[in-house]
Design a protein around this motif. Structure first.
Motif, short mmCIF file in Angstrom:
data_model
loop_
_atom_site.label_atom_id
_atom_site.label_comp_id
_atom_site.label_asym_id
_atom_site.label_seq_id
_atom_site.Cartn_x
_atom_site.Cartn_y
_atom_site.Cartn_z
N ILE A 577 56.73 69.72 -20.24
CA ILE A 577 56.52 71.09 -19.80
C ILE A 577 55.33 71.17 -18.83
O ILE A 577 55.39 71.87 -17.82
CB ILE A 577 56.30 72.01 -21.02
N SER A 578 54.26 70.43 -19.13
CA SER A 578 53.07 70.49 -18.28
C SER A 578 53.34 69.94 -16.88
O SER A 578 52.70 70.36 -15.91
CB SER A 578 51.93 69.70 -18.93
N GLN A 579 54.30 69.01 -16.75
CA GLN A 579 54.59 68.41 -15.45
C GLN A 579 55.69 69.14 -14.69
O GLN A 579 55.98 68.80 -13.54
CB GLN A 579 54.98 66.94 -15.64
N ASP A 580 56.33 70.14 -15.32
CA ASP A 580 57.38 70.90 -14.67
C ASP A 580 56.76 71.85 -13.65
O ASP A 580 55.92 72.69 -13.99
CB ASP A 580 58.18 71.69 -15.70
N THR A 581 57.16 71.72 -12.41
CA THR A 581 56.58 72.55 -11.34
C THR A 581 56.98 74.02 -11.47
O THR A 581 56.37 74.88 -10.83
CB THR A 581 57.02 72.03 -9.96
N ASN A 582 58.00 74.31 -12.29
CA ASN A 582 58.40 75.70 -12.48
C ASN A 582 57.45 76.44 -13.42
O ASN A 582 57.51 77.67 -13.53
CB ASN A 582 59.82 75.76 -13.08
N VAL A 583 56.58 75.70 -14.12
CA VAL A 583 55.69 76.29 -15.13
C VAL A 583 54.31 76.53 -14.53
O VAL A 583 53.73 75.62 -13.92
CB VAL A 583 55.58 75.36 -16.36
N SER A 584 53.80 77.75 -14.70
CA SER A 584 52.45 78.07 -14.22
C SER A 584 51.41 77.78 -15.29
O SER A 584 50.29 77.34 -14.98
CB SER A 584 52.38 79.53 -13.79
N SER A 585 51.74 78.04 -16.55
CA SER A 585 50.83 77.76 -17.66
C SER A 585 51.63 77.71 -18.95
O SER A 585 52.79 78.15 -18.99
CB SER A 585 49.74 78.84 -17.76
N TYR A 586 51.00 77.16 -20.00
CA TYR A 586 51.71 77.10 -21.28
C TYR A 586 50.69 77.12 -22.42
O TYR A 586 49.51 76.81 -22.24
CB TYR A 586 52.58 75.83 -21.38
N ASN A 587 51.18 77.52 -23.58
CA ASN A 587 50.33 77.62 -24.77
C ASN A 587 51.02 76.90 -25.92
O ASN A 587 52.23 77.00 -26.10
CB ASN A 587 50.11 79.09 -25.13
#
Length: 997
Positions: A577-587
């Protein structure tokens, strides 16, 4: 007509009234609450009961059944469901819509008070919770330490109190971080030497930490209160606490234990973008607006950030952003609808003044609508603003009809005032009737109960307000502006030449059709049947989902799995998830046996949330040892109702349900598009149960309860007291060294102190038994129920559901096991039925209004024939657009009932007037030619204003898309049918084509 005469006679007063409406309308805009959806109350009460140390079966037998029995017999209860899990029972009572939930709460509270005496002694008192649709976070904040600071203490002591002081904040929840406490690590060898137990030591510690009132004494002329106390505030003071040994000697606490300040082992893990953090969830009060509360929270966080730079406070989720984006998008669509309507008028009339006459009447009608909405306490949300967009196209209908009639009369008279009066008089009856028919359509909607009533009640009232306002505007402002501004219709326009050709072609076509009216009717019926087949193949869902760009990845592990094991297992998922360019942030949040990663997608992300979920489902298909569920989440009702495929099985025998559940899971895995399956009973928790022999325990002077309490203290620690230092409280916990009793064998070696001053091992009076049991026992109305869930790819969302239904129909389930409707299926059945009833009531009311208008049920029935045939275009457009049949699209059908008859009323009313001067065939053709232009204009303005909604453009546009598609398709076909099919119906009713005197 009196309104028209009054407006023309008192133009200054009319202008002043307009000015007042503009002022009050603008001021009302700023007083609206801004929300994503209308406020909704679910008539449900949850009864939560904690029964420490009990397994699911014991909770069900001793607690859940008693709670169910107490609440099920109360008035208003529609159904009840329960979940019995380790240590707790949750029973949900669902009530009929429309009940007073406060009265239900009091009745249930009274029933539970009488039942409490029947519960086990060590069971906590049940408490009642009202199901709140606002229980999701309005704002989520991440707090990360970037300097030397006690993060959790700072959040609890500084951030939380500041947020709770805000007017609109209902609750603040904190997760993550570690809590400091005073740890007393016992030396078991020294304790045995002095004959001490954990309980003895705890008593001595608590005995020197007290504050007891003693009374009062006289001091001069005053009475002075006296109290006695002993306080312990520091670790060094704790070390010096005196403890009497079994031999009568006195030792200090430091002689038998080591006292240190420690951090409590985390019972949860929280990370934001890979960094350890504390997550703060802020929930708003139901009476407060989301945007206002979020704005206040953001301001407070900005101020706190300036005060302490050692902590980084970052807004992770802000529900108001989606609301503002969505309402801005709808507002732009609303403005575009007004401009397009004015453009259509300019094209047909060729005069800017004519366009501005109608264009100025629309905002006035909108302001009146907004004032009435504000008086009703409505919020500005996707439903109300979407209904305003829809109303724009309908509002302009009356104005267009009046203006077009004024232009037509102006060709006969030279005076603008006379043309305004006569032109309005000619069509007043028709537009009043058409407005009333539209209003009565929405009356059943405004009094509906249930979920659909709560969602669309505001829509019904909003459009009723808009239509009534537009009627008054059409009867007053349009003739007034026509008289004052002297618009001039240009006859030599390309559109008029086109209309003339259409009129000539229409005459030729209609003459042929009138001689083949039965053939035309048969063809129309066949098209209606074809559209019925299309709707049968259209996918169904309760509500279209609003894409908020948030994905939750929930990984569930076997009960009892350690936090560090879960953390290690989800590391590859977090990395993906952290490397997915579609994601701006995650918790990341890990608690109990579940890890949840909430990913926030980039706003400019080219993929939809469903497409991201489908992609991640494929990437995670190889993960084992956990159940993974990916869902689209958000702060709205549609997200809460969204989910994958669920098959519910019911029965009285849990073993048979387990067998059936395995069969269903096996079938689900064979269906194309299904990525993962999970069942309530597929994962069982392993439990080690200490069986205490009562006779052996009593023989050494102990009761089984004493042994169990001793065992709990050894494993969980014993709280001795609470000390305060520098305004902060610290728990003082007695514990054995880490790892001392972390295996079953070492557990059986626990030494128990007897009243006879002897020590015996636990194994002398107890044995260990291992059991496997479902983690949760679920019941619906007292019958066991098991849910088998499946995640699917986005493309297979509906096809897989149909395949599942086919597979279940072909499956032979074990005896006593039946398939039951899940909550979503029940809601679809209930809400669709309620809306269909509203549609039937609306059709009946429209029939009554038109029959009174025409003084003939024949004419009323004739116009109403346009309603079912308009569905040809509605269902065809839904089918080819790939949209779903939902509550929203059905609401479009209801709205269409009121819209399509308006042009029919105008047409039939004109035919009835012309029949006094010509034969019926000629009257039918001439009426179509006269009404062609206003019908095309009103249809075009309505369709053009809805095209952005029909395309699902903008944030949250998907919610109202189905409704817009139904109305657009229905208007297209109804326009054709009114001009071609209604003449055939008219002629079928009156076969004798003679002149009526």
């Amino acid at each position: 007509m009196n309104l028209t005469k009054l407006a023309l006679k008192r133009p200054v007063s009319a202008v002043l009234i307009i000015l007042a409406l503009v002022v009050f309308g603008i001021s009302s805009i700023f007083s609206f609450k801004l929300e994503l959806q209308p406020e909704m109350e679910m008539p449900m009460l949850l009864v939560v009961t904690v029964y420490p140390g009990a397994d699911p079966q014991s909770v069900e037998e001793l607690v859940t059944k008693e709670i169910e029995g107490a609440g099920a017999i109360l008035s208003g209860v529609d159904s009840y469901t329960s979940q019995s899990s380790e240590n707790s029972s949750v029973v949900m009572f669902s009530y009929d819509y429309g009940v007073n939930i406060d009265d239900c709460y009091m009745d249930l509270r009274t029933a539970l008070d009488a039942t409490t005496a029947l519960l086990p002694e060590d069971c906590k008192d049940p408490y009642i919770m009202e199901l709140n649709m606002n229980a999701t976070d309005t704002v989520t904040i991440s707090a990360t330490a970037v300097g030397d600071v006690d993060l959790l203490s700072y959040v609890e002591d500084s951030v939380e109190p500041e947020l709770k002081t805000l007017l609109g904040v209902a609750d603040v929840k904190i997760s993550g971080g570690s809590e400091d406490y005073i740890k007393i690590t016992l030396n078991e060898e020294s304790m045995n030497q002095y004959g001490l137990t954990m309980e003895n030591i705890a008593q001595y510690i608590s005995a020197i930490d007290f504050d007891i009132p003693a009374g009062s004494v006289q001091q001069g002329s005053q009475d002075m209160n006296v109290s006695s106390s002993a306080k312990t505030k520091t670790v060094s003071q704790l070390q010096k606490i005196p403890i009497a040994t079994a031999t009568g000697n006195v030792v200090t606490l430091a002689d038998v234990a080591q006292i240190t300040q420690a951090s409590k082992p985390a019972d949860s893990i929280s990370r934001y973008d890979g960094d350890e953090n504390v997550t703060i969830g802020v929930q708003k009060k139901q009476s407060q607006g989301t945007v206002n509360v979020a704005r206040d929270v953001v301001k407070t966080i900005e101020q706190l950030q300036k005060q302490n730079e050692a902590v980084d406070l970052e807004i992770v989720y802000n529900a108001s952003e989606m609301i503002i984006d969505s309402l801005t998008s709808v507002g732009q669509t609303l403005l575009l609808g007004i401009l397009l309507s004015m453009l259509v008028l300019f094209i047909f009339f060729g005069d800017l003044r004519a366009s501005f006459i109608v264009g100025s009447a629309m905002p006035i009608s909108l302001f009146v609508t907004l004032i009435l909405m504000n008086a009703m306490g409505f919020s500005l949300n996707l439903v109300t603003t979407g209904s305003l967009v829809i109303a724009i196209g309908m509002m302009v209908d009356n104005s267009i009809v009046v203006l077009e009639s004024c232009f037509r009369i102006k060709d006969e008279v030279s005076d603008y005032k006379e043309a305004a009066l006569r032109g309005t008089r000619v069509v007043t009856g028709a537009i009043v009737a058409s407005t009333i028919t539209t209003v009565v359509v929405y009356f059943p909607l405004s009094v509906m109960k249930g979920l659909s009533g709560q969602i669309f009640k505001q829509l019904g009232f909003t459009i009723m307000f808009a239509m009534l306002a537009s009627l008054v505007s059409a009867l007053t402002l349009i003739p007034l502006f026509f008289m004052k501004f002297h618009p001039r219709e240009k006859k030599e326009l390309w559109v008029n030449r086109l209309l003339e050709r259409l009129s000539q072609g229409y005459e030729k076509v209609l003459k042929k059709i009138l001689y083949r009216k039965k053939t035309a009717l048969v063809v129309s019926v066949l098209l209606l049947l074809l559209s019925g087949l299309m709707v049968a193949k259209t996918n169904m869902e309760l509500m279209p989902t609003i894409d908020e760009g948030t994905v939750a990845v929930a990984a569930t592990f076997r009960s009892g799995t350690k936090l560090d094991v879960i953390d290690q297992a989800i590391a590859p998922i977090e990395e993906m998830i952290s490397q997915d360019t579609n994601v701006s942030s995650y918790n990341v949040a890990i608690s109990g046996d579940t890890a949840t990663i909430t990913a926030y997608l980039n706003k400019k992300n080219p993929l939809s949330t469903d497409e991201v979920i489908a992609l991640w489902n494929q990437n995670l298909s190889g993960f084992t040892g956990m159940d993974i569920a990916l869902t689209s989440v958000g702060n709205n009702m549609t997200s809460m109702l969204a989910g994958g495929i669920e098959v519910d099985l019911s029965g009285q025998d849990m073993q048979q349900l387990k067998i059936a559940s395995a069969q269903v899971e096996e079938m689900l895995r064979t269906i194309p598009g299904v990525t993962r399956t999970a069942s309530d009973v597929s994962v069982a928790s392993t439990k080690a149960e200490v069986i205490i022999d009562p006779l052996k325990a009593m023989s050494v002077g102990l009761t089984p309860v004493q042994v169990a309490m001793n065992l709990g203290n050894v494993l969980s620690g014993l709280k001795a007291t609470v000390i305060k230092d520098a305004g902060k409280e610290y728990n003082v916990m007695l514990e054995y060294p880490k790892g001392r009793y972390d295996t079953i064998n070492s557990l059986l070696n626990i030494s128990l102190a007897t009243p006879y001053k002897t020590m015996i091992p636990l194994r002398d009076i107890a044995t260990i038994s291992y059991t496997d049991a479902p983690e949760v026992l679920s019941k619906v109305d007292g019958i066991y129920q098991v849910a088998i869930k499946a995640s699917t790819t986005s493309s297979a969302k509906f096809s897989a559901s149909k395949a599942v239904n086919a597979g279940m129909d072909a499956m032979k389930l074990p005896d006593g096991v039946t398939r039951s409707q899940n909550m979503m299926e029940e809601m679809i059945t209930e809400e669709f039925t309620a809306i269909l009833k509203a549609i039937l009531v609306a059709v009946f009311l429209v029939f009554l209004v038109m029959a009174m208008q025409f003084e003939s049920p024949k004419f009323s029935g004739m116009v109403m024939m346009s309603i079912p045939f308009s569905m040809i275009g509605s269902f065809a457009l839904l089918y080819f657009a790939g949209a779903t049949l939902s509550m929203v699209s059905l609401m479009g059908v209801l709205m269409l009932v009121g819209i399509v008859v308006n042009n029919g009323i105008l047409y039939v009313d004109t035919v009835n007037q012309l029949r006094e001067e010509m034969f019926i065939e000629e009257a039918l053709i001439r009426s179509g030619q006269i009404r062609m232009r206003p019908i095309l204009m009103t249809t075009l303005t309505t369709i053009l204003s809805m095209i952005p909604l029909g395309l699902g453009i903008g944030e949250g546009g998907a919610l109202m898309q189905g409704m817009a598609l139904v109305i657009i398709g229905g208007l297209i076909t109804s326009t054709i049918l009114i001009l071609i099919l209604i003449p055939s119906f008219y002629l079928l009713l009156y076969q004798n084509s003679k002149k009526i005197s």
